[in-house]
Design an enzyme around this catalytic site. Structure first.
Site, mmCIF file in Angstrom:
data_model
loop_
_atom_site.group_PDB
_atom_site.id
_atom_site.type_symbol
_atom_site.label_atom_id
_atom_site.label_comp_id
_atom_site.label_asym_id
_atom_site.label_seq_id
_atom_site.Cartn_x
_atom_site.Cartn_y
_atom_site.Cartn_z
ATOM 1 C CD GLU A 173 13.897 57.223 33.001
ATOM 2 O OE1 GLU A 173 14.635 57.217 34.008
ATOM 3 O OE2 GLU A 173 14.061 56.447 32.040
ATOM 4 C CD GLU A 314 15.690 57.964 28.314
ATOM 5 O OE1 GLU A 314 16.329 57.118 28.965
ATOM 6 O OE2 GLU A 314 15.426 59.105 28.741
#
Ligand code: AHR
Length: 510
Positions: A173, A314
């Site tokens: 991220e 995720e």
């Protein structure tokens, strides 16, 4: 009656077992308490890993485990987690609850956990706050076989043999917690860092595709939800001025997507919801397919041969934490609604196995949409665990062509869903596996199969059914569990009724 067509002779591609992967972060009680209790714990363990948890995870055949984060990965300095435990550095886990991280679970412990699970390793490196040297040395520490400073250090710490790193994430991220970068900046950083993630075997001609298990397969940080600007910007920079054989020096590009029924700020209760929120949640789970198509179309521009895997590392539901628990620990209960989210998502991944090469549910134990929950010595299997067990035979099987008639159902125009979700595969032993979910909050649906290319002689089935909000608790751990379901073959076909909010898995043998 829903007519269901399956052509078992029409193979559509391999469903990589890694699609059934999991994610574990130094977050709340995922690793500490959830999986690792230490050698001196009263809770039965092998080398510190909970026996009950390892056994339950082996039952769903965890194929790969991502670690150490998540946002934690870009703050993790691996050298803090090696050597004698009493000497390991203590730090504050600033992301997750501000608790003390004593680093008693580090590289050796992670590798030991994967050994016990019999799963592949997926290590996520620190690009956000680490250095190229640090990342490079970690890979050397884990994988180099010869004489070198890091290999010698590993031997000194009790493990002369190198480990296998199957997948390596170069940051997490990085558009957010991993450094707030722009796509172009990240991609340039990725190019630099990944250069020093050395493959100590094979040469330039090694098959660098995500499917080659001999490689350390490098995963670049991909988009959050529908951020196509990120995907475009990263791929453009990765492919610029590079040898096309090396497809941007990456084998995988990640995608993160969580289902929050009431949006990111409110999220919503894990256990108390009505039919409206039920459909809203399932419609948001269905959105995964739009995301795969959206990002997949951009990946096709750069990589039409689909050598780069889409890695949904995720995914899952993200609700409001259980009342009275640390908000930074992301501990939530799990109901039949989570089971349907899992069934919808896994069927979508199966159907897109030409591009989706790996996926990791967030997170394996005690965090977000877990498969297991623990409390002291107790452990419960969640409805999501049951879905992973029901779908496990899809791992490494061949997806086959299938299509079911559906109706669109729901309570609000923007959150309508198909009433049924399905996928079918044939495994290496020639068995046909069918997994179907009924998304309706109220209606049972009769299903009638039309199977070709398969002469079914034997059938077995398991069903997971219950009320929408049914869950397993430490006091009542078996409220939701699979039951055997007697189905009869009629000239190789089946007719059966699927109850509202249920998931069925059917295995056919010739
Ligand atoms: O899974 C929880 C967090 O969600 C991860 O640390 C991060 O990568 C994502 O935002």
């Amino acid at each position: 009656m829903a007519e269901y067509y399956i052509n078992a002779a029409q193979k559509m591609g391999k469903i990589n077992k890694e699609i059934y992967g999991h994610f574990s972060e130094h977050l709340g009680r995922c690793i500490y308490e959830g999986m690792y209790v230490g050698e001196n714990s009263d809770i039965p363990n092998v080398n510190g890993m909970r026996t009950d948890v390892v056994e339950a995870l082996k039952e769903i055949r965890v194929p790969v485990l991502r670690w150490p984060g998540g946002c934690f990965a870009d703050e993790y300095h691996w050298k803090d987690g090696i050597g004698p435990k009493e000497k390991r550095k203590k730090m504050i886990n600033t992301h997750w609850g501000g608790v003390v991280e004593d680093n008693s679970f580090g590289t050796h412990e992670y590798m030991e956990l994967c050994r016990q699970l019999g799963c592949e390793t997926y290590v996520n490196g620190n690009l956000g706050s680490g250095t190229v040297q640090e990342m490079s040395e970690w890979v050397e520490y884990m994988t180099f076989e010869g004489v070198s400073p890091m290999a010698d250090l590993r031997a000194k710490n009790g493990h002369p043999e190198p480990w296998k790193v199957d997948f390596f994430g170069v940051g997490n991220e990085n558009w957010g917690c991993g450094g707030n970068m722009t796509p172009e900046f990240y991609a340039n950083e990725y190019r630099r860092y990944q250069t020093y993630v050395r493959q100590y075997s094979g040469g330039a001609e090694t098959d660098r595709s995500i499917d080659n298990p001999q490689m350390i397969r490098k995963i670049a940080c991909g988009a959050n939800v529908a951020d196509t600007e990120w995907t475009q910007g990263v791929l453009k920079t990765l492919f610029r001025h590079c040898d096309p054989r090396f497809h941007g020096n990456t084998e995988g590009l990640s995608l993160h997507y969580y289902v929050h029924p009431e949006g990111w700020d409110i999220k919503g209760s894990a256990t108390e919801f009505d039919e409206k929120v039920w459909y809203k949640t399932l419609a948001k789970a269905h959105y995964m397919e739009d995301l795969i198509n959206m990002h997949g179309a951009i990946m096709d521009q750069y990589d039409p041969e689909k050598k780069i895997g889409m890695i949904v590392d995720e995914w899952g539901t993200w609700f409001t934490v259980e009342p009275g628990t640390n908000p930074g620990f992301l501990y939530q209960q799990n109901t039949m609604r989570d089971a349907l989210v899992a069934a919808i998502t896994l069927n979508i991944f199966n159907k897109h196995c030409d591009r989706v090469k790996m996926a990791c549910l967030a997170q394996i134990v005690n965090v977000l949409q877990s498969v297991l929950l623990t409390e002291g010595p107790q452990m419960v299997k969640t409805p999501t665990w049951y879905v992973f067990r029901m779908f496990r035979d899809h791992q490494d099987a061949q997806l086959v062509s299938s299509c079911i008639e559906t109706q669109t159902i729901g309570e609000e125009a923007q959150y309508m869903v198909p009433n049924l979700t399905e996928s079918a595969s044939v495994d290496k032993d020639g068995r046909l596996l069918i997994t179907i979910g009924n998304l309706s909050a109220a209606e049972d649906y009769p299903v009638n199969t039309h199977i070709t290319g398969f002469d079914a002689k034997k059938v077995s089935a398991q069903i997971l059914a219950g009320q929408m909000t049914d869950k397993n608790t430490f006091d009542e751990p078996d409220t939701v569990k699979t039951q055997s379901c007697a189905l009869e073959l009629n000239e190789g076909n089946l007719s059966f009724t699927l109850p509202a909010h249920s998931v069925i898995t059917i295995t056919l043998e010739q």
